[in-house]
Design an enzyme around this catalytic site. Structure first.
Site: not given
Length: 528
Positions: A184, A245-246, A393, A302, A265
């Site tokens: 995706k 989203g994750g 974050e 990240c 992640e």
């Protein structure tokens, strides 16, 4: 000259979609010229079905052929190098030198996995030979090796258009394991993704791999992500992106009738602990290097070190002064997407309005187009420990300096951390006692603990762990970088009392692959 079609690549065919979209140019705020077709659930179904059909043939290719396929992908990417840099620069505003370096990392990790699978250690071949004379019960012959898990869905990242996207680490490790991949693509850099997909297509043809071994779906239709994660023929998912989203996709993956592993992640603040002797000896250089790491890539790594923890006092004031001076010298740069820019503005505005924080350096009053500048805040450990929102974050060049009243407060800050990708300790001679206490805590909190460095920059090597306890990642046992990444996409199978000819090659007595095996508890690479 590469022609951008704007189409989705599904099992060897370039197909249109349900609607069209354009990517933004972060440098201008305008849209790029090329139009792309948004994939829908129907194309996702076609891609996964083709991947399932290709699975048996691809997973049983020889290790040499599969390694050559990975190397050919790398070669095809290199042959399109200048075009990749040009379109990626227009879609991300990342400097050309950074993109060329990232392209080098992308092709190197493909070759890294090619070399690794040829060695065969990742198969973890184990053999316990039969002993019919064992009393009171004869021992049967049992042999175990890893095999590919099945078709894998990969979600490309916004901040690494090459190394964590179409042919990035998740794709490389899944293909190395023998798993067909459906990507995706991230909608922020669709042209970059298409050129890489064209390189993979050329490698598929050159190496005569099955068409369904790779597909790529474009656009931001959330139904596609849902379709991929919930499809019964997808057996694992690799994801790099936001926590929200994750987590939504993770919940889908584990609530299926057949739950599957979701390797996400999701985010990290990557704390840096500054110890007393290190601060006494080199406070200015530590501050300057922290700012350099914090603002690298406009803070969109990240592993961005978003929090510094230190003892209050003279050296703390000197650190803040040096960090402020270094930050003021950093000019505003464009962030990757409009959504990231708006989020950074909202988060830094919220922090600036917080009366319990001291704003040392505010971001520019308004982000012009996609531009962002550094933002530095200061608070005490008691406030940081009380306000959970301060440990979230901020994706961009924003840092928080946390002052501790004493060593015990510093230890408490470490103990209160949620899961992290990295944690760093700056120490000199004389700091070992406190460092030892912190290490025992931080190795429980992070996937990678550093001494006297900064975490931005991830080496692709056998010993690297790029992952960590939740919410840094969704599986604390895994890594998305390094040779251990292949273990996410394989599963062990035991073969009991098999005729030699029916065993996988790695387990046959002749051991024609010449790989290392554990035979009756002894390491050997010779035939038995």
């Amino acid at each position: 000259m590469t022609v951008i079609t704007g189409k989705n690549f599904v099992a060897g065919r370039w197909l249109e979609g349900e609607s069209r979209f354009r990517s933004d140019n972060p440098m201008t705020g305008n849209q790029n010229e090329n139009e792309f077709f948004t994939a829908g659930p129907e194309l996702a179904e076609q891609a996964v079905s083709a991947a399932e059909k290709a699975f048996e043939a691809f997973s049983t290719t020889s290790l040499a052929d599969r390694a050559n396929f990975l190397r050919e992908i790398a070669t095809q990417i290199e042959s399109r190098g200048a075009e990749i840099t040009a379109i990626a620069h227009a879609e991300t505003a990342l400097p050309e030198a950074r993109l060329e370096g990232e392209r080098g990392r992308t092709v190197n990790q493909l070759r890294f996995f090619a070399d690794w699978i040829e060695q065969g250690d990742w198969l973890q071949a184990r053999i316990d030979q039969a002993d019919p004379d064992r009393a009171p019960i004869p021992k049967v012959d049992i042999r175990t090796a890893n095999k590919a898990i099945g078709p894998v869905a990969v979600f490309g990242a916004s901040n690494f258009p090459l190394a964590f996207s179409t042919a990035g680490g998740d794709t490389a490790s899944a293909l190395a394991a023998g798993c067909p991949v459906v990507v995706k693509a991230h909608e922020a850099h669709p042209g970059t993704c298409e050129i890489i997909a064209q390189a993979i297509e050329a490698a598929i043809k050159a190496c005569q791999m099955p068409d369904g071994v790779f597909s790529q779906l474009q656009g931001g239709d959330h139904r596609v992500g849902h379709s991929l994660v919930t499809h019964p023929q997808i057996k694992a998912v690799g994801f790099t992106g936001s926590l929200a989203g994750g987590r939504a996709l993770f919940d889908l993956a584990v609530s299926r009738p057949e739950p599957i592993p979701f390797y996400g992640e999701l985010g990290s603040i990557n704390p840096v602990f500054l110890l007393c002797e290190a601060m006494t000896n080199r406070v200015d250089s530590i501050a300057e290097n922290w700012v350099q790491s914090l603002t690298m890539g406009v803070g969109q790594f990240c592993t961005n070190p978003g929090v510094v923890v230190l003892l209050g006092g003279e050296h703390c004031e000197r650190f803040k002064s040096a960090a402020l001076k270094a930050s003021e010298a950093v000019s505003g740069q464009p962030l990757l997407t409009r959504r990231i820019a708006k989020s950074y503005q909202a988060q830094t505005d919220g922090l600036a309005d917080n009366s319990e924080l001291n704003c040392l350096l505010a971001a520019s009053d308004q982000i012009q187009d996609f531009q962002a500048s550094p933002c530095i805040f200061n608070t005490d450990a008691a406030t940081w420990l009380e306000k959970e929102a301060l440990s979230e974050e901020v994706f961009g060049p924003c840092g928080i300096v946390v002052e501790c009243a004493n060593v015990e407060e510093m230890v408490s800050v470490a103990d209160a951390l949620r899961g992290q990708l990295t944690a760093t300790i700056q120490l000199d001679d004389g700091d070992e006692a406190l460092a030892s206490r912190l290490v025992r805590i931080l190795e429980e909190k992070a996937g990678r603990v550093l001494m006297n460095g900064f975490p931005t920059g991830v080496e692709v090597c056998h010993s690297m762990v790029h992952g960590g306890p939740y919410p840094a990642s969704t599986d604390v046992r895994s890594t998305s970088v390094g040779s251990l990444a292949i273990q996410r996409f394989v599963r062990p199978v035991s073969y009991q009392s098999f005729p030699d000819a029916l065993l996988p090659l790695a387990l046959q007595n002749a051991n024609t692959l010449g790989i290392n095996r554990l035979v009756d508890g002894q390491n050997t690479s010779s035939a038995i």
